[in-house]
Design an enzyme around this catalytic site. Sequence first.
Site, mmCIF file in Angstrom:
data_model
loop_
_atom_site.group_PDB
_atom_site.id
_atom_site.type_symbol
_atom_site.label_atom_id
_atom_site.label_comp_id
_atom_site.label_asym_id
_atom_site.label_seq_id
_atom_site.Cartn_x
_atom_site.Cartn_y
_atom_site.Cartn_z
ATOM 1 N N HIS A 77 0.824 -1.394 -0.072
ATOM 2 C CA HIS A 77 0.120 -0.038 -0.057
ATOM 3 C C HIS A 77 0.886 1.159 0.272
ATOM 4 C CE1 HIS A 77 -3.818 -2.225 0.323
ATOM 5 N NE2 HIS A 77 -3.096 -2.979 1.576
ATOM 6 N N CYS A 106 -0.183 2.068 -5.119
ATOM 7 C CA CYS A 106 -0.863 3.405 -5.486
ATOM 8 C C CYS A 106 -0.505 4.521 -4.751
ATOM 9 C CB CYS A 106 -2.620 3.067 -5.078
ATOM 10 S SG CYS A 106 -2.719 2.862 -3.287
#
Length: 105
Positions: free
Chosen positions: A19, A76
């Site tokens: 993440h 991301c």
Amino acid sequence: QLAEKSQPGDAVFVLFTGHGCRALDSRVDSESESYDEVILPLDFERKGVIRDTLLFKTFLAPMKKGVLVTCIIDACHTGVMMDLPYLWTTKADKGDAAPKMSLNN
């Protein structure tokens, strides 16, 4: 420690899959907001996130000349994660010219 131990001629490969997000950084002036890209390692709740500026200052900047570094960040919101002072572009590439790299200023 990786930057300290790496010697000219070495190849360093770093892969992070996980993440990422953006975190508010200290303001440049009273009207603008500045963000850092960050990655969230497994222990981020105890140790905190890893900011792009920290990666650059502690991993890339002290790397000795002649060390080949390849980093793949699969997360991301990390488009400029390595915070490199260079701009790599193939814009206006006619297919026969090499891509241009210049200082990102």
